[in-house]
Design a protein around this motif. Structure first.
Motif, short mmCIF file in Angstrom:
data_model
loop_
_atom_site.label_atom_id
_atom_site.label_comp_id
_atom_site.label_asym_id
_atom_site.label_seq_id
_atom_site.Cartn_x
_atom_site.Cartn_y
_atom_site.Cartn_z
N GLU A 1 0.83 -1.21 0.00
CA GLU A 1 0.00 0.00 0.00
C GLU A 1 0.86 1.26 0.00
O GLU A 1 0.49 2.27 -0.59
N GLU A 2 2.01 1.18 0.65
CA GLU A 2 2.93 2.33 0.62
C GLU A 2 3.56 2.47 -0.77
O GLU A 2 3.66 3.57 -1.31
N LEU A 3 3.96 1.34 -1.35
CA LEU A 3 4.55 1.37 -2.69
C LEU A 3 3.55 1.85 -3.74
O LEU A 3 3.95 2.40 -4.78
N ALA A 4 2.26 1.64 -3.47
CA ALA A 4 1.23 2.04 -4.44
C ALA A 4 1.26 3.54 -4.68
O ALA A 4 0.80 4.01 -5.74
N GLN A 5 1.82 4.33 -3.72
CA GLN A 5 1.88 5.78 -3.86
C GLN A 5 3.23 6.25 -4.42
O GLN A 5 3.43 7.45 -4.61
N SER A 6 4.14 5.31 -4.65
CA SER A 6 5.49 5.68 -5.08
C SER A 6 5.50 6.13 -6.54
O SER A 6 4.67 5.72 -7.35
N GLU A 7 6.48 6.98 -6.86
CA GLU A 7 6.71 7.38 -8.24
C GLU A 7 8.05 6.83 -8.74
O GLU A 7 8.50 7.20 -9.83
N GLN A 8 8.65 5.96 -7.92
CA GLN A 8 9.85 5.25 -8.37
C GLN A 8 9.38 4.02 -9.15
O GLN A 8 9.39 2.89 -8.67
N TRP A 9 8.94 4.28 -10.37
CA TRP A 9 8.17 3.27 -11.11
C TRP A 9 8.93 1.96 -11.27
O TRP A 9 8.35 0.88 -11.10
N ARG A 10 10.18 2.03 -11.59
CA ARG A 10 10.93 0.80 -11.87
C ARG A 10 11.19 0.01 -10.58
O ARG A 10 10.86 -1.18 -10.49
N SER A 11 11.81 0.67 -9.60
CA SER A 11 12.17 -0.04 -8.36
C SER A 11 10.93 -0.49 -7.60
O SER A 11 10.89 -1.60 -7.05
N ALA A 12 9.88 0.35 -7.58
CA ALA A 12 8.65 -0.02 -6.86
C ALA A 12 7.97 -1.21 -7.56
O ALA A 12 7.45 -2.12 -6.91
N GLY A 13 7.96 -1.20 -8.90
CA GLY A 13 7.36 -2.32 -9.64
C GLY A 13 8.10 -3.63 -9.38
O GLY A 13 7.47 -4.67 -9.18
N GLU A 14 9.44 -3.55 -9.37
CA GLU A 14 10.23 -4.76 -9.09
C GLU A 14 9.96 -5.25 -7.66
O GLU A 14 9.86 -6.47 -7.43
N ARG A 15 9.85 -4.33 -6.74
CA ARG A 15 9.61 -4.71 -5.34
C ARG A 15 8.24 -5.36 -5.18
O ARG A 15 8.09 -6.34 -4.45
N LEU A 16 7.24 -4.84 -5.86
CA LEU A 16 5.89 -5.42 -5.78
C LEU A 16 5.88 -6.85 -6.33
O LEU A 16 5.21 -7.73 -5.78
N ARG A 17 6.62 -7.08 -7.40
CA ARG A 17 6.70 -8.44 -7.95
C ARG A 17 7.38 -9.38 -6.95
O ARG A 17 6.98 -10.53 -6.80
N ALA A 18 8.40 -8.88 -6.27
CA ALA A 18 9.08 -9.69 -5.26
C ALA A 18 8.14 -10.00 -4.09
O ALA A 18 8.17 -11.10 -3.53
N LEU A 19 7.27 -9.04 -3.74
CA LEU A 19 6.32 -9.26 -2.65
C LEU A 19 5.33 -10.36 -3.01
O LEU A 19 4.91 -11.13 -2.14
N VAL A 20 4.94 -10.44 -4.28
CA VAL A 20 4.02 -11.50 -4.72
C VAL A 20 4.67 -12.86 -4.50
O VAL A 20 4.03 -13.80 -4.00
N ASP A 21 5.95 -12.97 -4.88
CA ASP A 21 6.66 -14.25 -4.69
C ASP A 21 6.74 -14.61 -3.20
O ASP A 21 6.57 -15.77 -2.83
#
Length: 409
Positions: A133-153
């Motif tokens: 939910e915190e990452l959802a507000q981020s504008e660090q598109w690349r790093s935040a997207g990679e982190r969200l994918r890691a959270l799914v795993d």
């Protein structure tokens, strides 16, 4: 009749086992001797002992489920309760009771462990949701997207909770990912639009830059190229491929113009260098006229030198002040000589100078008298003020006297 400590066979062939509750019938034996009957049922007892031993080891050393262990215990207990074996059946019952207690204890331990694991999994998933939910507000598109994918795993590797809790947390987690994806999509759509606007703007700048590349209006065109560069930087970036292609065209047009200008300026610099040498020679010739001996001849010679000077043309800009300063110094010397001659030969000027000198001398004498009077009366402040005024008047008088001397006294 035959017997041993745990059983006996009566004369009818009936086999008994001794228990705490008294003798229990094991079975009937007609095929052989009483000893063979007891040996047979004792082997059955040993078989049950072996099975119980194996079950005890499985309960202690493997992850046998409580359900399977209980089923196995009940199966063995039925064999013991049916009294189809000769031996210490009460001891076997006690071992089975102990095994039941062990299984119950193990079941409780596993229940506690499972509850702990579930609690840890819940906290872990809640932490994943909070971070998502915190990452959802981020504008660090690349790093935040990679982190969200890691959270799914990470989520997939955690145990499931009860259905309600798991579904609620997954809904929040999924919603956060969707919100981020939507914002990122909107951002890049907007970025694409901006880059397209930048491409159009830079396309116009390139067209103008290319149209100017053949210009020979060096100053105005160079200034316009500087303006175009400022507009280029302000336009923002286009898509990478378009940006590179447009920049190469823009820079190429500039290079054509500035290369041509450089060749012309190189020729001009060479010519101006020669002009500088000629003007320096004339400056040396002019400087020989000073100090002025014959004013009329010196002025005629300087005019001739100056005419040759004007005909030569431009010199390099950085050298111009020095060489022109040398000519101006000669010209000032001639002017000063001319003014001195004029003052010496002008009666009206001499009279004005004499009159001014007289006025200043009178003012100086008056101030000296006033100073003496002020000091005599003890008014030192007024005396000091008048003394400062006297210094100024005395300086003017000295200058006037010098000028008067130039007129011959």
């Amino acid at each position: 009749m035959s017997s041993d400590p745990w059983g006996r066979v009566d004369e009818t062939g009936t086999v008994y086992v001794r228990t705490a509750d008294g003798e229990q019938v094991v079975g009937s034996w007609q095929a052989g001797s009483p000893e063979e009957a007891l040996a047979y049922f004792e082997r059955k007892y040993e078989g049950i002992v072996v099975e119980i031993g194996l079950l005890e080891r499985r309960v202690k050393t493997t992850d046998l489920s409580a359900k399977d262990a209980t089923t196995a215990i009940e199966h063995l207990r039925s064999q013991v309760d049916e009294h189809h074996a000769v031996g210490d059946l009460d001891a076997l019952r006690k071992r089975l009771d102990a095994l039941v207690a062990t299984v119950d204890s193990r079941r409780e331990e596993r229940k506690v462990q499972k509850a702990k694991q579930t609690d840890e999994a819940k906290h872990a998933k809640e932490a994943l949701v909070a971070e998502a939910e915190e990452l959802a507000q981020s504008e660090q598109w690349r790093s935040a997207g990679e982190r969200l994918r890691a959270l799914v795993d990470t989520w997939k590797g955690l145990p499931r909770l009860d259905r309600k809790s798991d579904d609620e947390l997954w809904h929040r987690f999924s919603h956060a990912r969707s919100a981020f994806s939507k914002r990122r999509k909107t951002h890049f759509a907007s970025l694409d639009a901006q880059r397209e606007e930048a491409r159009k703007a830079k396309e116009k700048l390139v067209v103008e830059a290319e149209s100017l590349s053949g210009s020979t209006d060096w100053g105005a065109t160079a200034a316009r190229y500087r303006d175009l560069m400022t507009e280029w930087k302000a336009a923002g970036r286009a898509q990478r491929e378009a940006e590179d292609e447009l920049w190469n065209r823009f820079r190429g047009a500039q290079d054509v113009f500035f290369a041509a200008r450089g060749e012309v300026f190189a020729e001009r610099d060479a010519e101006q260098g020669e002009n500088l040498k000629l003007k320096e020679e004339l400056a040396v010739e002019a400087e020989k006229l000073v100090p002025v001996q014959d004013l009329k001849a010196a002025r005629a010679a300087f005019r001739a030198i100056n005419e040759r000077w004007e005909a030569i043309g431009h010199v390099p800009r950085d050298a111009r002040p020095k060489v022109e300063g040398r000519m101006h110094a000669v010209e000032r010397a001639l002017q000063e000589a001319e003014e001195s001659e004029w003052r010496r030969t002008n009666p009206e000027a001499r009279a004005r100078a004499a009159g001014l000198t007289g006025q200043l001398q009178a003012a100086v004498d008056k101030l000296r008298t006033q100073i003496d009077t002020a000091r005599a009366s003890g008014n030192n402040a007024r005396a000091d003020k008048l003394a400062r005024e006297l210094e100024g008047r005395q300086a003017l008088l000295d200058q006037a006297l010098k000028g008067l001397e130039e007129f011959g006294g």
